[in-house]
Design a protein around this motif. Sequence first.
Motif, PDB file in Angstrom:
ATOM      1  N   ARG A 165       0.804  -1.258  -0.110  1.00 42.67           N
ATOM      2  CA  ARG A 165      -0.321   0.259  -0.141  1.00 42.67           C
ATOM      3  C   ARG A 165       0.189   1.128  -0.084  1.00 42.67           C
ATOM      4  O   ARG A 165       0.848   2.301  -1.316  1.00 42.67           O
ATOM      5  CB  ARG A 165      -0.986   0.151   1.225  1.00 42.67           C
ATOM      6  N   ILE A 166       1.935   1.150   0.522  1.00 40.15           N
ATOM      7  CA  ILE A 166       2.680   2.596   0.961  1.00 40.15           C
ATOM      8  C   ILE A 166       3.925   2.632  -0.387  1.00 40.15           C
ATOM      9  O   ILE A 166       4.116   3.853  -0.623  1.00 40.15           O
ATOM     10  CB  ILE A 166       3.292   2.658   1.926  1.00 40.15           C
ATOM     11  N   THR A 167       4.055   1.991  -1.210  1.00 41.72           N
ATOM     12  CA  THR A 167       4.808   1.832  -1.708  1.00 41.72           C
ATOM     13  C   THR A 167       4.045   2.648  -2.930  1.00 41.72           C
ATOM     14  O   THR A 167       4.766   3.170  -4.255  1.00 41.72           O
ATOM     15  CB  THR A 167       5.767  -0.047  -2.139  1.00 41.72           C
ATOM     16  N   GLU A 168       2.974   1.563  -3.073  1.00 36.74           N
ATOM     17  CA  GLU A 168       1.953   2.297  -4.191  1.00 36.74           C
ATOM     18  C   GLU A 168       1.440   3.652  -4.372  1.00 36.74           C
ATOM     19  O   GLU A 168       1.520   4.595  -4.916  1.00 36.74           O
ATOM     20  CB  GLU A 168       1.028   1.372  -4.563  1.00 36.74           C
ATOM     21  N   LEU A 169       1.473   4.392  -2.769  1.00 39.30           N
ATOM     22  CA  LEU A 169       1.435   5.583  -2.742  1.00 39.30           C
ATOM     23  C   LEU A 169       2.230   6.245  -3.013  1.00 39.30           C
ATOM     24  O   LEU A 169       2.345   7.704  -3.823  1.00 39.30           O
ATOM     25  CB  LEU A 169       1.147   5.755  -0.815  1.00 39.30           C
ATOM     26  N   ILE A 170       3.535   5.945  -2.095  1.00 39.84           N
ATOM     27  CA  ILE A 170       4.630   6.782  -2.565  1.00 39.84           C
ATOM     28  C   ILE A 170       4.709   6.343  -3.795  1.00 39.84           C
ATOM     29  O   ILE A 170       4.971   8.328  -4.978  1.00 39.84           O
ATOM     30  CB  ILE A 170       5.424   6.509  -2.331  1.00 39.84           C
ATOM     31  N   ALA A 171       4.623   5.551  -4.530  1.00 44.75           N
ATOM     32  CA  ALA A 171       4.950   5.179  -6.838  1.00 44.75           C
ATOM     33  C   ALA A 171       3.170   6.949  -7.332  1.00 44.75           C
ATOM     34  O   ALA A 171       4.211   7.317  -7.975  1.00 44.75           O
ATOM     35  CB  ALA A 171       4.138   4.343  -6.975  1.00 44.75           C
ATOM     36  N   SER A 172       2.942   7.026  -6.454  1.00 42.59           N
ATOM     37  CA  SER A 172       1.476   7.530  -6.834  1.00 42.59           C
ATOM     38  C   SER A 172       1.994   8.957  -6.513  1.00 42.59           C
ATOM     39  O   SER A 172       1.050  10.457  -7.522  1.00 42.59           O
ATOM     40  CB  SER A 172       0.255   7.828  -7.171  1.00 42.59           C
ATOM     41  N   LEU A 173       2.609   9.678  -6.449  1.00 41.80           N
ATOM     42  CA  LEU A 173       3.158  11.086  -5.539  1.00 41.80           C
ATOM     43  C   LEU A 173       3.525  11.600  -6.795  1.00 41.80           C
ATOM     44  O   LEU A 173       3.920  10.913  -8.172  1.00 41.80           O
ATOM     45  CB  LEU A 173       3.685  10.990  -4.700  1.00 41.80           C
ATOM     46  N   ASP A 174       3.568  12.898  -6.741  1.00 42.27           N
ATOM     47  CA  ASP A 174       3.758  13.957  -8.542  1.00 42.27           C
ATOM     48  C   ASP A 174       5.238  13.552  -8.556  1.00 42.27           C
ATOM     49  O   ASP A 174       6.173  13.761  -8.040  1.00 42.27           O
ATOM     50  CB  ASP A 174       3.463  15.803  -7.395  1.00 42.27           C
ATOM     51  N   ARG A 175       5.548  13.491 -10.066  1.00 40.55           N
ATOM     52  CA  ARG A 175       6.140  13.214 -10.528  1.00 40.55           C
ATOM     53  C   ARG A 175       7.798  14.368 -10.487  1.00 40.55           C
ATOM     54  O   ARG A 175       9.037  14.620 -11.069  1.00 40.55           O
ATOM     55  CB  ARG A 175       6.356  13.075 -12.151  1.00 40.55           C
ATOM     56  N   GLY A 176       6.862  15.201 -10.330  1.00 48.13           N
ATOM     57  CA  GLY A 176       8.328  15.966 -10.252  1.00 48.13           C
ATOM     58  C   GLY A 176       8.075  16.549  -9.071  1.00 48.13           C
ATOM     59  O   GLY A 176       9.469  17.414  -8.411  1.00 48.13           O
ATOM     60  N   LEU A 177       8.243  15.802  -7.682  1.00 44.58           N
ATOM     61  CA  LEU A 177       8.671  15.790  -6.571  1.00 44.58           C
ATOM     62  C   LEU A 177      10.457  14.918  -6.774  1.00 44.58           C
ATOM     63  O   LEU A 177      10.067  13.407  -6.603  1.00 44.58           O
ATOM     64  CB  LEU A 177       7.461  15.369  -5.238  1.00 44.58           C
ATOM     65  N   THR A 178      11.316  15.412  -6.277  1.00 44.30           N
ATOM     66  CA  THR A 178      12.501  14.507  -6.602  1.00 44.30           C
ATOM     67  C   THR A 178      12.460  13.590  -4.963  1.00 44.30           C
ATOM     68  O   THR A 178      11.997  14.165  -4.181  1.00 44.30           O
ATOM     69  CB  THR A 178      13.261  14.732  -6.007  1.00 44.30           C
ATOM     70  N   MET A 179      13.205  12.883  -4.681  1.00 44.03           N
ATOM     71  CA  MET A 179      13.319  11.624  -3.818  1.00 44.03           C
ATOM     72  C   MET A 179      14.236  11.002  -3.552  1.00 44.03           C
ATOM     73  O   MET A 179      14.802  10.705  -4.474  1.00 44.03           O
ATOM     74  CB  MET A 179      12.069  10.578  -4.058  1.00 44.03           C
TER      75      MET A 179
END
Length: 251
Positions: free
Chosen positions: A185-199
Amino acid sequence: MGEGAALIEIRDLVRTFGGVRALDGVSIAVAAGERRAVIGPNGAGKTTLINVITGEIPPTAGVVRIAGEDVTMLRPWQRARKGLGRMYQRNELFPPLAARDNVALALAVKAGPYRPLERVPSTQPRAADALLERVGLAGREGIPARELSHGERRQLELAVALAQAPRVLLLDEPTAGMSPAETARITELIASLDRGLTMLIVEHDMDVVFRLADRIAVLHEGRVIADGPAADVRGDVRVNEVYLGKAVATA
Ligand SMILES: Nc1ncnc2c1ncn2[C@@H]1O[C@H](COP(=O)(O)OP(=O)(O)OP(=O)(O)O)[C@@H](O)[C@H]1O
Ligand SMILES: [Mg+2]
């Protein structure tokens, strides 16, 4: 990528703790919009690296730049103002406070350290609820953090980190201690964050790493032993030896 294009640039970082060289000359550049994983065995220096980037631990030597600006001497809150947000390896919530209030507090801090309480916008609970919905906690807004499940607390911590509206999100083992379902669940949440957000993501679970990361840096005893596109690092013989083991060698 030219070095000037890096949103985070770490150059020749050294951090010693007594006789231990937790970081032993680490240089990493993370481009804007990139999702970079940092992997490595226990004690490799991953959390120390994040703490030096955020300013919670000063380096013994070396430089940290954000968007080309040398921030090595800046305090953590000053770096947060420049767009650094983080999620910790261990829980940093206020246990008695409702999920909504944990996020609202982060929004208030973002609004300014000296702002009188009466001037905190009344839109904050609504903004907090929107962030909670974003991380899959709709319906759990009024529950005290301590009554949430471990997985839900990590989702809440992600909402707290996002409340800072960061340009760069530093995640230290976002799936630590989670069940397989919570991890997914949290992996998909993180994957779905704005592509402009650098991680910059520190993570032990290699399925999570390969799901999220564009590029991977491998730390071993405080040194970068590999750094490149995820597919290249997966095939790196030395990385397999020191860290990934058979699981990847046979993949
Ligand atoms: N505050 C500290 N005081 C003394 N030694 C420390 C401190 N913080 C880290 N170290 C040491 O520095 C080394 C790197 O630690 P660090 O926590 O950065 O590793 P890590 O890669 O995050 O490991 P893990 O995967 O277990 O989280 C270890 O040898 C650790 O014992
Ligand atoms: Mg760590």
